[in-house]
Structures are given as C-alpha cells and as structure tokens.
Design an enzyme around this catalytic site. Sequence first.
Site, mmCIF file in Angstrom:
data_model
loop_
_atom_site.group_PDB
_atom_site.id
_atom_site.type_symbol
_atom_site.label_atom_id
_atom_site.label_comp_id
_atom_site.label_asym_id
_atom_site.label_seq_id
_atom_site.Cartn_x
_atom_site.Cartn_y
_atom_site.Cartn_z
ATOM 1 N N HIS A 252 0.835 -1.198 0.000
ATOM 2 C CA HIS A 252 0.000 0.000 0.000
ATOM 3 C C HIS A 252 0.881 1.263 0.000
ATOM 4 O O HIS A 252 0.671 2.180 -0.802
ATOM 5 C CB HIS A 252 -0.925 -0.022 1.224
ATOM 6 C CG HIS A 252 -1.642 1.258 1.468
ATOM 7 N ND1 HIS A 252 -2.936 1.477 1.048
ATOM 8 C CD2 HIS A 252 -1.245 2.410 2.071
ATOM 9 C CE1 HIS A 252 -3.300 2.709 1.386
ATOM 10 N NE2 HIS A 252 -2.286 3.297 2.003
ATOM 11 N N GLU A 253 1.890 1.288 0.871
ATOM 12 C CA GLU A 253 2.787 2.453 0.929
ATOM 13 C C GLU A 253 3.537 2.633 -0.392
ATOM 14 O O GLU A 253 3.721 3.748 -0.871
ATOM 15 C CB GLU A 253 3.793 2.315 2.074
ATOM 16 C CG GLU A 253 3.172 2.290 3.467
ATOM 17 C CD GLU A 253 2.366 3.537 3.775
ATOM 18 O OE1 GLU A 253 2.742 4.616 3.288
ATOM 19 O OE2 GLU A 253 1.351 3.438 4.476
ATOM 20 N N HIS B 207 1.555 4.479 -2.903
ATOM 21 C CA HIS B 207 1.619 5.945 -2.818
ATOM 22 C C HIS B 207 2.816 6.487 -3.605
ATOM 23 O O HIS B 207 2.737 7.537 -4.230
ATOM 24 C CB HIS B 207 1.740 6.384 -1.357
ATOM 25 C CG HIS B 207 0.454 6.311 -0.599
ATOM 26 N ND1 HIS B 207 -0.708 6.895 -1.055
ATOM 27 C CD2 HIS B 207 0.139 5.742 0.589
ATOM 28 C CE1 HIS B 207 -1.675 6.674 -0.174
ATOM 29 N NE2 HIS B 207 -1.197 5.968 0.829
ATOM 30 N N GLU C 118 -5.793 7.126 -1.046
ATOM 31 C CA GLU C 118 -5.814 5.902 -0.236
ATOM 32 C C GLU C 118 -6.469 4.754 -1.005
ATOM 33 O O GLU C 118 -5.976 3.629 -0.997
ATOM 34 C CB GLU C 118 -6.546 6.132 1.090
ATOM 35 C CG GLU C 118 -5.819 7.074 2.039
ATOM 36 C CD GLU C 118 -4.384 6.665 2.302
ATOM 37 O OE1 GLU C 118 -4.100 5.458 2.389
ATOM 38 O OE2 GLU C 118 -3.520 7.565 2.384
ATOM 39 N N ASP D 248 -4.638 1.315 -2.093
ATOM 40 C CA ASP D 248 -5.202 -0.001 -1.757
ATOM 41 C C ASP D 248 -5.321 -0.866 -3.009
ATOM 42 O O ASP D 248 -4.996 -2.059 -2.992
ATOM 43 C CB ASP D 248 -6.593 0.152 -1.123
ATOM 44 C CG ASP D 248 -6.518 0.516 0.365
ATOM 45 O OD1 ASP D 248 -5.426 0.367 0.953
ATOM 46 O OD2 ASP D 248 -7.544 0.945 0.914
HETATM 47 ZN ZN LIG Z 1 -2.065 5.264 2.613
#
Ligand SMILES: [Zn+2]
Length: 431
Positions: free
Chosen positions: A279-280, A283, A364, A368
């Site tokens: 997930h990070e 980003h 976000e 995901d």
């Molecule tokens: Zn996040």
Amino acid sequence: MTSHVFLLVFAAALAASVAVRLWLAMRQAGFVRAHRETVPGAFASRIGIAAHRKAADYTVAKQRLSMLHVVVDAALLLAMTLGGGLASIVGWTETVDVGPLWRDVAMFAIAGVIYGAVNLPFSWWHTFRIEERFGFNRMTMALWLSDLAKGLAVAIALGLPLLVLVLWLMRAAGTYWWLWAWGAWMAFQLLVLVLYPTVIAPLFNKFTPMENSAARERIESLLGRCGFRSAGLFVMDGSRRSGHGNAYFTGFGKAKRIVFFDTLLLRLAPEEVEAVLAHELGHFKLRHVMKRILWSAVLSLAILALLAWLAQAPWFYAGLGIPESMLPIALSRPGVALELFLLVLPVFTFMLEPLSSLYSRRHEFEADAFATRHASAAALTAALVKLYEDNAATLTPDPLHSAFYDSHPPAAVRIARIEALVAREPMPLAA
Ligand SMILES: [Zn+2]
C-alpha cells in the site's frame, strides 16, 4: 476594503469555523456513542465488543479534548488580534535596542512562547490522560520533557535561519520579495526532506536495520517485483512512546528509507506486513507524494502573493487589532504582517479542509488497489482490521465528520472496496 469591513469578515469567518468545528465534534461523539453497543456487521466476526467499546470511548475522549482546544484557540486568537495582544508585543519590541529585523525576530519569539504555553497543557493531557487511560502511552514524564527540549532545539536550529532569511527578503528584495521567499521556502522543504531521516528522526528514535526474517524476505521480493530501490529497511523503536503502529517512507531519490515501527512488526504476520508495505509503495509508484509536493508548492506561492498584497494594506492591520497610531510602525516592520497573516490564515483555510481530505482519501483508495495487485488483498484487509483495533480507531464515524476531516476512508468503506476489487479481478501474483 475598509478596516471595519475586514474586521467583520474576520470575525464572521472565525465564528463560523468555531461553530462548524464544535458541531462536527459533537456529531462525531454522538454518532460513535449511539453505535457503541453493536460491532458493525462486516467486522462482527473479527472485532470483539470490548475492543469496539474501547474505540468508542477513546474517540469520544479525544473529541472532548479537541472541543476545548477549539474554544481556547479561538480565545487566544481574539486576544492576540482584536484584544491588542500582538499590538502590545509590537509596541514593546519597538523599544528594544536592536536592529529592526531583530525586533521582528523578538516579536516572533514572544508570540511563539505564548502559543507554546497555551498548547502545552493540551499535549500533556492527550499523552498522560487520554493515551494513558486507554493503555497506549509508554512515555515517562522525563522522555516527554526531553522530546519537548529536542523539538524546540530543532525548531530553532531550522526555523530561525528561515525566519531571518524571509524577514530579510521582505525588506531587501523589493516588490517581488515573495517570489524570492517562495524559492527559499521550497529550498527549505527540500533540506528538511534530506535532514529528516538522517539527522532529525534519529534524535528521537533508534533505527536499526531490519533483521533477516520471513517478513524481510517477503518485503524484498515485493520491492523486486515492483522495481523499487531503497537505501534500506529500518525498524524504529516506536514502542518507547506509544502502542500505536505504523510504517512509512522517508527521504527521496535513491536515498529512500522504509521504516517500520517495531509495534507493527510484532502485531502483523509477514504477509500482512508485505500488504501494508505494498500500500505504501502504491503511494510512491502512483506519484501521490510528488503530487502533494507540487500542490503545496502552488499553494504556498499563492499564499505568499496574497501576503505581499495584504502587507501593503493599512486595513489589514487595523482590522486585526493594530491601532491607527501604530500603523506607521506596522507598515515599516514586515514581520508584523507575516505574524498577523500566519495567525489568521487557518481561520480562512479551514473551509478548504474537506477538499484536501477528499483528495487524500482518493489516494488511499488508489494505493489499496495497487496493493491488491502486488500483494494479497486478504492479508491487507486482515492487517487493516488489526490496525483499526490496535489504534482503537472507530469503525462507526459520523459520515459528515469523516467527509470533512478524514485523510483515510472509514474502515467499512475501505474494506468493502478492496473486497469488490478482488471479486472483479483474478487473484494477484503474491497470493
Ligand atoms: Zn495510505
């Protein structure tokens, strides 16, 4: 614009922002309390009623403190502006026997001490009353005080040169000083980005290279699959201060570090750690970080241009509590405009907060979705549920409060989206 009109605009914006903040906090506390006795269906098998009640009580306790903070903040702002607080500080520093630039620096120091003194009890209460009561706090008073001293030292070491430079530019760089100040601000941000992982963060925490483990193997294979190079994987002793867990990236370019809180590694299974990191990584790969930086660059340029315009307008000072008799002093000391501007800006930017929250929540969802393509979606969901439980984050936020403030989507919405993605697409490589 006259000073009376501006005074009215300011007072109305302040009253509106206080009213909206208090109203949203009351809605949030009421909504959470009303749903305290039932775990939402989607989580019923994963989160017990005791943890759900704890999250509700924790959320309500934080809302109560934040409501008091809103009122105290507004009272302080009124005292500093219309109450003549800043005017007194300007008047007093005018008598100090130093150069005009250093009078402005002294004014900032005094205002900073006043704001620090008012905010400190809130920070203390949050750590030693609320976090303590819910079993999250691991800090001693000595550690809290040493953090405070180090934070202050870092703020002075980094902030003072920036302040002096900006005040100097406001005096010496002519009509377009704000363009120069913007350049200085951007360079400063870049400097902090370099110094934070290497110099600043190690003042507060210990960072140790991550040991060879099942989690590390999974992480390295994930980084390889995503073509991501970093300067290392580190574990931070977050447990020294709090039971909350987290993971983040710092630095940029090839010097990027990946940092895991020890609390997170203790709690999550290796494949869950992998999913959180995916997930990070999302980003980063989707350029969310870069987009944020660009947005902040554009916004700060606009804000500085606005300040340059206001600094020349007598009504700006007179409408914010600087008496007519002091206008010549205020107009000759650019620090006064800067200080007033920094004090009142949040009142006006508050109404933009929902936009920034919306933007962040969209990122976000995208991160995901990225994570479900490169790691296990089931593990991501499992990790999210554990993190919500461990951080006592409420599963039943007030929808309006959440839409206004939340940088992350509510748990139920987020997990439903992940599950919908998996239903639509075949299982990812890493399952
Ligand atoms: Zn996040």
